[in-house]
Scaffold this motif. Sequence first.
Motif, PDB file in Angstrom:
ATOM      1  N   THR A  40       0.792  -1.235   0.000  1.00 13.47           N
ATOM      2  CA  THR A  40       0.000   0.000   0.000  1.00 13.47           C
ATOM      3  C   THR A  40       0.826   1.288   0.000  1.00 13.47           C
ATOM      4  O   THR A  40       0.308   2.331  -0.402  1.00 13.47           O
ATOM      5  N   VAL A  41       2.058   1.235   0.451  1.00 13.36           N
ATOM      6  CA  VAL A  41       2.875   2.452   0.565  1.00 13.36           C
ATOM      7  C   VAL A  41       3.907   2.470  -0.562  1.00 13.36           C
ATOM      8  O   VAL A  41       4.731   1.548  -0.671  1.00 13.36           O
ATOM      9  N   GLN A  42       3.875   3.499  -1.354  1.00 13.41           N
ATOM     10  CA  GLN A  42       4.791   3.604  -2.496  1.00 13.41           C
ATOM     11  C   GLN A  42       6.239   3.686  -2.029  1.00 13.41           C
ATOM     12  O   GLN A  42       6.549   4.393  -1.060  1.00 13.41           O
ATOM     13  N   TYR A  43       7.109   2.946  -2.718  1.00 18.19           N
ATOM     14  CA  TYR A  43       8.555   2.908  -2.470  1.00 18.19           C
ATOM     15  C   TYR A  43       8.951   2.171  -1.187  1.00 18.19           C
ATOM     16  O   TYR A  43      10.142   2.026  -0.907  1.00 18.19           O
ATOM     17  N   PHE A  44       7.962   1.714  -0.391  1.00 21.24           N
ATOM     18  CA  PHE A  44       8.334   1.065   0.873  1.00 21.24           C
ATOM     19  C   PHE A  44       9.176  -0.188   0.639  1.00 21.24           C
ATOM     20  O   PHE A  44      10.140  -0.442   1.350  1.00 21.24           O
ATOM     21  N   PHE A  45       8.798  -0.989  -0.378  1.00 15.67           N
ATOM     22  CA  PHE A  45       9.470  -2.265  -0.596  1.00 15.67           C
ATOM     23  C   PHE A  45      10.679  -2.140  -1.527  1.00 15.67           C
ATOM     24  O   PHE A  45      11.210  -3.137  -1.979  1.00 15.67           O
ATOM     25  N   SER A  46      11.119  -0.936  -1.804  1.00 20.20           N
ATOM     26  CA  SER A  46      12.315  -0.764  -2.623  1.00 20.20           C
ATOM     27  C   SER A  46      13.560  -1.099  -1.803  1.00 20.20           C
ATOM     28  O   SER A  46      13.575  -0.940  -0.573  1.00 20.20           O
ATOM     29  N   TRP A  47      14.616  -1.558  -2.492  1.00 16.41           N
ATOM     30  CA  TRP A  47      15.853  -1.931  -1.797  1.00 16.41           C
ATOM     31  C   TRP A  47      16.451  -0.745  -1.049  1.00 16.41           C
ATOM     32  O   TRP A  47      16.887  -0.882   0.098  1.00 16.41           O
ATOM     33  N   ASP A  48      16.462   0.423  -1.664  1.00 20.33           N
ATOM     34  CA  ASP A  48      17.024   1.608  -1.011  1.00 20.33           C
ATOM     35  C   ASP A  48      16.283   1.930   0.282  1.00 20.33           C
ATOM     36  O   ASP A  48      16.893   2.308   1.290  1.00 20.33           O
ATOM     37  N   ASN A  49      14.956   1.781   0.254  1.00 18.32           N
ATOM     38  CA  ASN A  49      14.188   2.087   1.463  1.00 18.32           C
ATOM     39  C   ASN A  49      14.418   1.046   2.550  1.00 18.32           C
ATOM     40  O   ASN A  49      14.505   1.387   3.739  1.00 18.32           O
ATOM     41  N   ILE A  50      14.523  -0.237   2.163  1.00 19.68           N
ATOM     42  CA  ILE A  50      14.771  -1.289   3.159  1.00 19.68           C
ATOM     43  C   ILE A  50      16.127  -1.074   3.826  1.00 19.68           C
ATOM     44  O   ILE A  50      16.259  -1.206   5.051  1.00 19.68           O
ATOM     45  N   VAL A  51      17.135  -0.732   3.017  1.00 18.90           N
ATOM     46  CA  VAL A  51      18.459  -0.440   3.589  1.00 18.90           C
ATOM     47  C   VAL A  51      18.388   0.792   4.489  1.00 18.90           C
ATOM     48  O   VAL A  51      18.972   0.815   5.582  1.00 18.90           O
ATOM     49  N   GLY A  52      17.667   1.813   4.035  1.00 19.84           N
ATOM     50  CA  GLY A  52      17.505   3.013   4.857  1.00 19.84           C
ATOM     51  C   GLY A  52      16.783   2.723   6.158  1.00 19.84           C
ATOM     52  O   GLY A  52      17.129   3.279   7.210  1.00 19.84           O
ATOM     53  N   LEU A  53      15.785   1.837   6.100  1.00 23.42           N
ATOM     54  CA  LEU A  53      15.068   1.434   7.313  1.00 23.42           C
ATOM     55  C   LEU A  53      16.011   0.735   8.285  1.00 23.42           C
ATOM     56  O   LEU A  53      16.032   1.048   9.490  1.00 23.42           O
ATOM     57  N   ALA A  54      16.806  -0.204   7.779  1.00 26.87           N
ATOM     58  CA  ALA A  54      17.758  -0.914   8.641  1.00 26.87           C
ATOM     59  C   ALA A  54      18.766   0.048   9.262  1.00 26.87           C
ATOM     60  O   ALA A  54      19.107  -0.063  10.449  1.00 26.87           O
ATOM     61  N   LEU A  55      19.221   1.018   8.471  1.00 28.20           N
ATOM     62  CA  LEU A  55      20.190   1.987   8.984  1.00 28.20           C
ATOM     63  C   LEU A  55      19.563   2.888  10.040  1.00 28.20           C
ATOM     64  O   LEU A  55      20.200   3.232  11.039  1.00 28.20           O
ATOM     65  N   SER A  56      18.296   3.256   9.836  1.00 30.00           N
ATOM     66  CA  SER A  56      17.627   4.184  10.767  1.00 30.00           C
ATOM     67  C   SER A  56      17.418   3.569  12.144  1.00 30.00           C
ATOM     68  O   SER A  56      17.340   4.301  13.139  1.00 30.00           O
ATOM     69  N   VAL A  57      17.287   2.237  12.214  1.00 27.37           N
ATOM     70  CA  VAL A  57      17.059   1.597  13.513  1.00 27.37           C
ATOM     71  C   VAL A  57      18.331   0.985  14.084  1.00 27.37           C
ATOM     72  O   VAL A  57      18.285   0.343  15.138  1.00 27.37           O
ATOM     73  N   SER A  58      19.456   1.176  13.413  1.00 31.66           N
ATOM     74  CA  SER A  58      20.682   0.490  13.832  1.00 31.66           C
ATOM     75  C   SER A  58      21.132   0.902  15.233  1.00 31.66           C
ATOM     76  O   SER A  58      21.469   0.031  16.059  1.00 31.66           O
ATOM     77  N   GLN A  59      21.144   2.208  15.526  1.00 31.59           N
ATOM     78  CA  GLN A  59      21.576   2.639  16.856  1.00 31.59           C
ATOM     79  C   GLN A  59      20.587   2.198  17.938  1.00 31.59           C
ATOM     80  O   GLN A  59      20.993   1.757  19.019  1.00 31.59           O
ATOM     81  N   ILE A  60      19.293   2.307  17.650  1.00 33.23           N
ATOM     82  CA  ILE A  60      18.291   1.854  18.615  1.00 33.23           C
ATOM     83  C   ILE A  60      18.446   0.348  18.849  1.00 33.23           C
ATOM     84  O   ILE A  60      18.343  -0.133  19.980  1.00 33.23           O
ATOM     85  N   GLY A  61      18.720  -0.393  17.772  1.00 33.57           N
ATOM     86  CA  GLY A  61      18.902  -1.835  17.902  1.00 33.57           C
ATOM     87  C   GLY A  61      20.081  -2.199  18.790  1.00 33.57           C
ATOM     88  O   GLY A  61      19.989  -3.098  19.637  1.00 33.57           O
ATOM     89  N   MET A  62      21.209  -1.491  18.604  1.00 34.87           N
ATOM     90  CA  MET A  62      22.393  -1.768  19.428  1.00 34.87           C
ATOM     91  C   MET A  62      22.075  -1.626  20.917  1.00 34.87           C
ATOM     92  O   MET A  62      22.359  -2.517  21.728  1.00 34.87           O
ATOM     93  N   VAL A  63      21.479  -0.491  21.267  1.00 34.04           N
ATOM     94  CA  VAL A  63      21.250  -0.191  22.683  1.00 34.04           C
ATOM     95  C   VAL A  63      20.101  -1.024  23.241  1.00 34.04           C
ATOM     96  O   VAL A  63      20.079  -1.340  24.434  1.00 34.04           O
ATOM     97  N   SER A  64      19.154  -1.428  22.390  1.00 31.84           N
ATOM     98  CA  SER A  64      18.069  -2.292  22.850  1.00 31.84           C
ATOM     99  C   SER A  64      18.598  -3.630  23.342  1.00 31.84           C
ATOM    100  O   SER A  64      18.035  -4.230  24.264  1.00 31.84           O
ATOM    101  N   CYS A  65      19.684  -4.107  22.737  1.00 33.15           N
ATOM    102  CA  CYS A  65      20.277  -5.382  23.163  1.00 33.15           C
ATOM    103  C   CYS A  65      20.708  -5.334  24.619  1.00 33.15           C
ATOM    104  O   CYS A  65      20.546  -6.320  25.359  1.00 33.15           O
ATOM    105  N   THR A  66      21.254  -4.212  25.052  1.00 33.54           N
ATOM    106  CA  THR A  66      21.712  -4.098  26.436  1.00 33.54           C
ATOM    107  C   THR A  66      20.603  -3.606  27.361  1.00 33.54           C
ATOM    108  O   THR A  66      20.568  -3.984  28.538  1.00 33.54           O
TER     109      THR A  66
END
Length: 326
Positions: A40-66
């Motif tokens: 339903t959301v344009q460009y959501f399933f594009s590779w660039d957006n998926i990589v951008g999504l992973a990058l945007s949550v990377s810092q939150i993901g690191m600290v969530s582990c601890t």
Amino acid sequence: MGAKQADTPDARRRAMFWQIVDDYSLIGIFIVLFAVLSATVQYFFSWDNIVGLALSVSQIGMVSCTMMFCLASRDFDLSVGSTVAFAGVCCAIVSNATGSVALGIAASLVAGALIGFINGVVIAKLNINALITTLATMEIVRGLAFITSQGQAVGVTSEAFFTLGSAELFGLPVPVWVTLACFVVFGILLNKTIYGRNTLAIGGNPDAARLAGVSVDWVRIAIFLIQGLVAALAGIILASRMTSGQPNAGEGFELNVISACVLGGVSLMGGRASISGVLVGVLIMGTVQNAMSLMNIDAFYQYLVRGTILLIAVLVDQLKNRRQSR
């Protein structure tokens, strides 16, 4: 007689059903959410957006582990956002002063570990509530970030510093690989080591854990020390991505991290945590944020949605605790 009646086939089936719901419902929600947004959301399933999504949550993901370990031991840390900011500023200042990015990174990691160690000692040895302690530390460390930077962003002159946040390996940014490594390492610590078992034991019943020979105070101190160390690592990477150390970075960061952990099934009452749940919690929070940005939803409404998700996660956690206590 009552125990025999309770242990009926129907009771066992109900228990099995709820166990399956607890184990797989969150993964199912994420899969459905991802599929709906992809359609339903344009460009959501594009590779660039998926990589951008992973990058945007990377810092939150690191600290969530601890943060998972903090929550699982009945504690939590509100100072991680300030530690992220201070670590970035510290890294930039030391790198510029010494001409060595390695020294800047080392200084920031030591500073983060020291902040975590102080939190742990005050909470475990002086028996000061974790909320009050880390709230105070949050203000102190944020103040130090502004004082050392004189309230300004601190640029870094070395190009090597920017590589940490911008380089790619096998098509994915380095911060994403660092986050994945954190999930693997802390997943092993939680599920395969005495440290992880002791953490869950402390969260389940600290007095019983102490009687069983667990060094409760030092385990709690270690949890906070590692928390500060990883928060500093996230701050260094964030500063590299932003090309400067910024004293106002990471504002509200701690709430996003706690939200992801609670959404991922980490109990606020302690004693229950799942690394896979935390991973899915981080992805759900990031996916919702990413989709709202792609749909140009006003930032004010984004606050409303994130707050609603956190409230729902807390309510679900309470329902689980009530069901398990019966």
